[in-house]
Each structure stands twice: as C-alpha cells, then as structure tokens.
Design a protein around this motif. Structure first.
Motif, mmCIF file in Angstrom:
data_model
loop_
_atom_site.group_PDB
_atom_site.id
_atom_site.type_symbol
_atom_site.label_atom_id
_atom_site.label_comp_id
_atom_site.label_asym_id
_atom_site.label_seq_id
_atom_site.Cartn_x
_atom_site.Cartn_y
_atom_site.Cartn_z
ATOM 1 N N PHE A 1 0.406 90.982 72.372
ATOM 2 C CA PHE A 1 -0.668 91.370 71.465
ATOM 3 C C PHE A 1 -0.299 91.230 69.988
ATOM 4 O O PHE A 1 -1.128 91.500 69.127
ATOM 5 C CB PHE A 1 -1.071 92.832 71.724
ATOM 6 N N SER A 2 0.915 90.815 69.686
ATOM 7 C CA SER A 2 1.404 90.858 68.313
ATOM 8 C C SER A 2 1.091 89.621 67.489
ATOM 9 O O SER A 2 1.603 89.476 66.385
ATOM 10 C CB SER A 2 2.925 91.090 68.316
ATOM 11 N N PHE A 3 0.275 88.712 68.011
ATOM 12 C CA PHE A 3 -0.077 87.507 67.260
ATOM 13 C C PHE A 3 -0.623 87.859 65.879
ATOM 14 O O PHE A 3 -0.144 87.363 64.850
ATOM 15 C CB PHE A 3 -1.121 86.698 68.041
ATOM 16 N N THR A 4 -1.643 88.715 65.835
ATOM 17 C CA THR A 4 -2.315 89.016 64.577
ATOM 18 C C THR A 4 -1.401 89.770 63.610
ATOM 19 O O THR A 4 -1.421 89.520 62.396
ATOM 20 C CB THR A 4 -3.590 89.834 64.841
ATOM 21 N N THR A 5 -0.593 90.704 64.136
ATOM 22 C CA THR A 5 0.325 91.453 63.289
ATOM 23 C C THR A 5 1.342 90.521 62.646
ATOM 24 O O THR A 5 1.619 90.602 61.444
ATOM 25 C CB THR A 5 1.058 92.527 64.109
ATOM 26 N N THR A 6 1.907 89.614 63.441
ATOM 27 C CA THR A 6 2.941 88.708 62.950
ATOM 28 C C THR A 6 2.412 87.795 61.860
ATOM 29 O O THR A 6 3.044 87.638 60.798
ATOM 30 C CB THR A 6 3.508 87.862 64.099
ATOM 31 N N ILE A 7 1.268 87.180 62.081
ATOM 32 C CA ILE A 7 0.749 86.225 61.105
ATOM 33 C C ILE A 7 0.299 86.941 59.828
ATOM 34 O O ILE A 7 0.426 86.400 58.723
ATOM 35 C CB ILE A 7 -0.377 85.367 61.725
#
Length: 242
Positions: A175-181
């Motif tokens: 689920f961390s795609f959005t947090t990372t980018i």
C-alpha cells in the motif's frame, strides 16, 4: 509516447461490488476527451472483478495471476501505459473522479510534476479506526520532510512519468506506493500541489490491515527519511547518545 495525453491506471482487487459504477464514470470522462486510455490491473481477484471489467471493451485489462499488492498493480499499469501523464484512482468509489478533468488542467497549466487530490474537502468520510494512524503517519512525515503534508497517501493523483521514474525502484509492492512517491518528490523539490477533494465511504470491504499497515507505513517513512534526509534521523539520535 504521447507527452500531453493521460493514461488512467486503476488497481483492483476483490472489487466486484464497486468496479462497475467507477468504470462507467471514468468512461464518461474519457468520452469527453480528458483521458486517452484506461488501464485496469486486476491484482489476482478471485471474485467476479475481472468478469465485470471484461464487459467494458474499451478498457485495457491486465491480470496478475496472484495477489501481489496495490503498489505492484500500479507499477504494472504504469509500465503498460502509453502516455507520459499518469492518473491513478481507486476502484471502490471513494474518490470524486469527476474532479479528474480539472486536476489534469491544473497539472498542465501550472506545469506540475504531480498534483494530489487531498482528502481535506468539505465532505470527507475516513473511517474512525484509521484516523489515529493517519494522524501519526502524517506527523512523522511532516517532521522528516520539514513541511506540512495535507494528505500523504491519497489514491487520487496525477504525475508525469518522467518525475515518477527516478523513484520507481524504491516503491514497494504494498500500500506504500502513494506514500513513497509523495515523500520522494517533496524531499527532492519536485513541483507538487495538493488540491482539496471530498472522500466518500467505500463500496465493499477495505483491504487495509490497521495495525500491521500502520507499522509498515511508519517504517517506510523512516526508511525514506534515511534515504533522502538522513540528518533528520541521525542528528537527534547523535545528540541523545552524546
């Protein structure tokens, strides 16, 4: 690759209850010319998600044989997208997709690297169980980056592929795609703007695991902090040890 057109990538997993109305709405937006292509990545669903998607002949369906994760589905969709501008949203009916054309216009007019639909509008229905974790994650992220982040992990956003590529190998499959980018672009001074949007109650069941996913988000933020802003982590620890 078309530099001024938009590819919309929609991840889906066990979304037989919500995927149909979402696709109907997105296809209406596409008919008006805002979106060039719609790519749906079914991340190993075992319900009727794929069967429903296949009814929409103009939608490009990509299937994962197993459930790999939200981030993995988005990365697959982006790899198959033919345009430089990528739009992502969710398939559970929570995001106001009618706002996508205005977000596209703002991204182009202001020449932004990324524009994020921030869930800070007048009508935001975030489940009560998720609010404490969201608050903690937000405070840690604000400290690491050194600025206020209205919504670190909103799933409705647009970004240029050229801005996404430097961070693609850092993005995990979960689920961390959005947090990372978000953290990656902000810490490297990319042109990012947050636009308030509403947020509705989801259709179907949430895939979020509150305790485990919150701990993973915190670990991720600290890892990205060590990568992009190491003094924010090491300096306080050094002072304490001294």
């Amino acid at each position: 690759m078309e530099n001024n057109k938009v590819s919309l990538v929609l991840p889906a997993y066990q979304e037989e209850d919500g995927i149909e109305p979402v696709l109907q709405e997105l296809l209406l937006i596409q008919e008006k010319g805002s979106i060039d292509e719609i790519i749906v990545v079914d991340d190993g669903s075992t319900d009727k998600t794929s069967e429903i998607i296949e009814q929409f002949k103009s939608v490009n369906l990509i299937k994962h044989s197993n459930n790999i994760g939200y981030g993995a589905a988005l990365k697959t969709g982006i790899r198959h997208a033919k345009n430089d501008i990528i739009c992502i949203t969710d398939s559970d009916g929570t995001y106001p997709n009618k706002e996508i054309p205005s977000l596209i216009k703002l991204l182009k007019d202001r020449d932004l690297d990324m524009i994020i639909g921030s869930r800070t509008g007048k009508n935001v229905r975030i489940p009560l169980i998720r609010r404490p974790a969201k608050w903690v994650i937000g405070k840690i992220a604000n400290w690491v980056i050194g600025q206020a982040i209205p919504d670190i992990n909103s799933g409705l956003r647009l970004f240029k592929r050229s801005a996404y590529n430097p961070f693609s190998k850092l993005i995990p499959n979960g689920f961390s795609f959005t947090t990372t980018i978000t953290l990656g672009m902000l810490s490297n001074n990319y042109k990012v703007e947050f636009i308030p949007i509403d947020y509705s109650r989801r259709i179907g069941f949430s895939k979020i695991r509150p305790i485990r996913d919150t701990l993973n988000f915190i670990k991720l933020i600290l890892r990205i902090g060590l990568y992009f802003a190491p003094l924010k982590i090491f300096l306080p620890l050094s002072i304490i040890l001294i």
